[in-house]
Design an enzyme around this catalytic site. Sequence first.
Site, PDB file in Angstrom:
ATOM      1  N   GLU A 170       0.794  -1.238   0.000  1.00 55.52           N
ATOM      2  CA  GLU A 170       0.000   0.000   0.000  1.00 55.52           C
ATOM      3  C   GLU A 170       0.826   1.289   0.000  1.00 55.52           C
ATOM      4  OE1 GLU A 170      -2.862  -0.405   3.174  1.00 55.52           O
ATOM      5  OE2 GLU A 170      -3.807  -2.136   2.223  1.00 55.52           O
TER       6      GLU A 170
ATOM      7  N   ASN B  68       2.131  -4.579  -3.471  1.00 58.52           N
ATOM      8  CA  ASN B  68       0.732  -4.978  -3.273  1.00 58.52           C
ATOM      9  C   ASN B  68      -0.088  -3.750  -2.877  1.00 58.52           C
ATOM     10  OD1 ASN B  68      -1.167  -7.237  -2.888  1.00 58.52           O
ATOM     11  ND2 ASN B  68      -1.067  -6.794  -0.692  1.00 58.52           N
TER      12      ASN B  68
ATOM     13  N   HIS C 136     -10.163  -5.937  -2.619  1.00 59.95           N
ATOM     14  CA  HIS C 136     -11.192  -5.795  -1.587  1.00 59.95           C
ATOM     15  C   HIS C 136     -12.339  -5.026  -2.227  1.00 59.95           C
ATOM     16  CE1 HIS C 136      -8.887  -7.449   1.682  1.00 59.95           C
ATOM     17  NE2 HIS C 136      -7.870  -6.644   1.420  1.00 59.95           N
TER      18      HIS C 136
ATOM     19  N   GLU D 187      -6.028 -10.553  -2.002  1.00 61.53           N
ATOM     20  CA  GLU D 187      -6.836 -10.418  -0.775  1.00 61.53           C
ATOM     21  C   GLU D 187      -8.321 -10.306  -1.112  1.00 61.53           C
ATOM     22  OE1 GLU D 187      -5.349  -7.297   1.799  1.00 61.53           O
ATOM     23  OE2 GLU D 187      -3.269  -7.729   1.293  1.00 61.53           O
TER      24      GLU D 187
ATOM     25  N   ASP E 155     -12.105 -10.177  -1.458  1.00 57.65           N
ATOM     26  CA  ASP E 155     -13.406 -10.353  -0.809  1.00 57.65           C
ATOM     27  C   ASP E 155     -14.372  -9.356  -1.442  1.00 57.65           C
ATOM     28  OD1 ASP E 155     -12.495  -8.004   0.572  1.00 57.65           O
ATOM     29  OD2 ASP E 155     -12.235  -9.070   2.473  1.00 57.65           O
TER      30      ASP E 155
HETATM   31  C1  XIL Z   1      -6.175  -6.854   7.879  1.00 53.58           C
HETATM   32  C2  XIL Z   1      -6.393  -8.093   8.739  1.00 53.58           C
HETATM   33  O1  XIL Z   1      -7.217  -9.005   8.035  1.00 53.58           O
HETATM   34  C3  XIL Z   1      -7.029  -7.700  10.033  1.00 53.58           C
HETATM   35  O2  XIL Z   1      -7.134  -8.830  10.901  1.00 53.58           O
HETATM   36  C4  XIL Z   1      -6.218  -6.620  10.718  1.00 53.58           C
HETATM   37  O3  XIL Z   1      -6.879  -6.186  11.891  1.00 53.58           O
HETATM   38  C5  XIL Z   1      -6.007  -5.449   9.771  1.00 53.58           C
HETATM   39  O4  XIL Z   1      -5.423  -5.905   8.584  1.00 53.58           O
HETATM   40  N1  XIL Z   1      -4.950  -4.845   3.351  1.00 53.58           N
HETATM   41  C6  XIL Z   1      -3.923  -5.654   3.750  1.00 53.58           C
HETATM   42  C7  XIL Z   1      -4.119  -6.600   4.881  1.00 53.58           C
HETATM   43  O5  XIL Z   1      -2.878  -5.675   3.102  1.00 53.58           O
HETATM   44  O6  XIL Z   1      -2.957  -6.775   5.633  1.00 53.58           O
HETATM   45  C8  XIL Z   1      -5.241  -6.171   5.777  1.00 53.58           C
HETATM   46  O7  XIL Z   1      -5.461  -7.218   6.728  1.00 53.58           O
HETATM   47  C9  XIL Z   1      -6.480  -5.870   4.978  1.00 53.58           C
HETATM   48  C10 XIL Z   1      -6.218  -4.743   4.027  1.00 53.58           C
END
Ligand code: XIL
Length: 450
Positions: A155, A197, A233, A262, A264
């Site tokens: 990020e 990422n 996401h 990641e 969802d």
């Molecule tokens: C999230 C985890 O799933 C949570 O348990 C934690 O509290 C916060 O981080 N982007 C990312 C991940 O790269 O590391 C994050 O994971 C979600 C957003």
Amino acid sequence: MKKLALGAATVLALGTFAVITNQAEAATQTLQSLAAANGRYFGSATDNPELSDTAYTAILGGGEFGQTTPGNAMKWDSTEPAQNSFSYAKGDAVVSFAQAHDMKVRGHTLLWHNQLPGWVAQLPAAQVQAAMENHITNVATHFKGKVFAWDVVNEPFNDDGTFRTTSPFYAAMGSDYIADAFRTARAADPDAKLYINDYNTDGQGAKADAMYNLVKTLKAQGVPIDGVGFQAHLAIQYGFPTNMQANLQRFADLGVDVAITELDVRMVLPRDSAKDATQATYYTNVVKACVAVTRCVGITIWDYTDKYSWIPGVFSGQGAALPWDDSLARKPTAYNAIATALGGVAESPSPTKSTSPPPTGACSATYRIVGSWPGGFQGEVTVTGKSAWTATWTFANGQTISQLWGGTVTQSGSSVTVAPASWNSTPPATFGFLASWNNSTNAIPAVTCS
Ligand code: XIL
């Protein structure tokens, strides 16, 4: 893959293949086996607290997933909570689980502005680079040979495509911290694929353009970067990312791998069938985009069940983002969307592909083996046609249920009776269970319901 072969052989050895035709097909098909047939992996993130939930781990390690990413265990606050004092127990636990279940591990993440221990932010600027390099060297060395890839930098951009200047690494070193991080990671683990990422880079737009230009520059400078992760996401209320496939392809054309890291797909709660249907189209589109891009190496969902999703805790009033619900039952919509986009068959709730619903008051049930391993297996029964049902069957080979969700079980010798949990009496109702078996025969019983 070993476990899949075992499951398939078990069904075949029983000679029940013809009887349960489409169920047998479904029982040997997993998201990982389908992804592998496309030369890709399908994975799920996980986290240490849920590794003690045996119903959860039975599915995580039961063959659906060939890859995992620790959700938190390898982040800076977990691995170096105090300066130069490293703790790897949580990361090691995820690696051990993965190794025991034929899953490969993506390391996440060496450098992120979030989940940093307080001491990093308090460092004088002149000490940040050394602390950063020390962190990367130690963590990447510890997990060398255990992770196939690292999210080296996570990020780096704001949503408008400008650098996240508030990151302590940017504040101390400017954007040079990125190249330095990759070079340090390569020196520590020359075999791991090194990724950058980010989120909201899935579709074309200012942020994706910024990432594209950065990766192009890094490549031109000879910085050792191998891949770009797209977090994905997504949220159904914001629309699907613009030209996702073309976006992935332009990165691949720079000479890097790409991965969905990641995934969802959240919604504003409550969940309903229309939102589920929209969500399913998002899952379909993401999977198809990855499959269409040769250098898209795999897809990871950010945990597989709503029970352990990060969404409700971060996006108030939103959730239901994953293909398994919070009682660990698969959602036919999202799951079948992924399975069919990977070239598999949609799993039918019924063993006969009947198009007419059962007569009112009648009840039918299907039984399937979700996955099996030495000494244990996971089963699933779906009841259709009747509310407030009772399902009964007789095990033929000494199977014994140890745990059941979605209902209440009574087992007396080989006879099993299941009544629905209060929230699970309306058909189609699915319950799942873990049971022991004798490692040679695991016959599919005929389930009756009334
Ligand atoms: C999230 C985890 O799933 C949570 O348990 C934690 O509290 C916060 O981080 N982007 C990312 C991940 O790269 O590391 C994050 O994971 C979600 C957003």
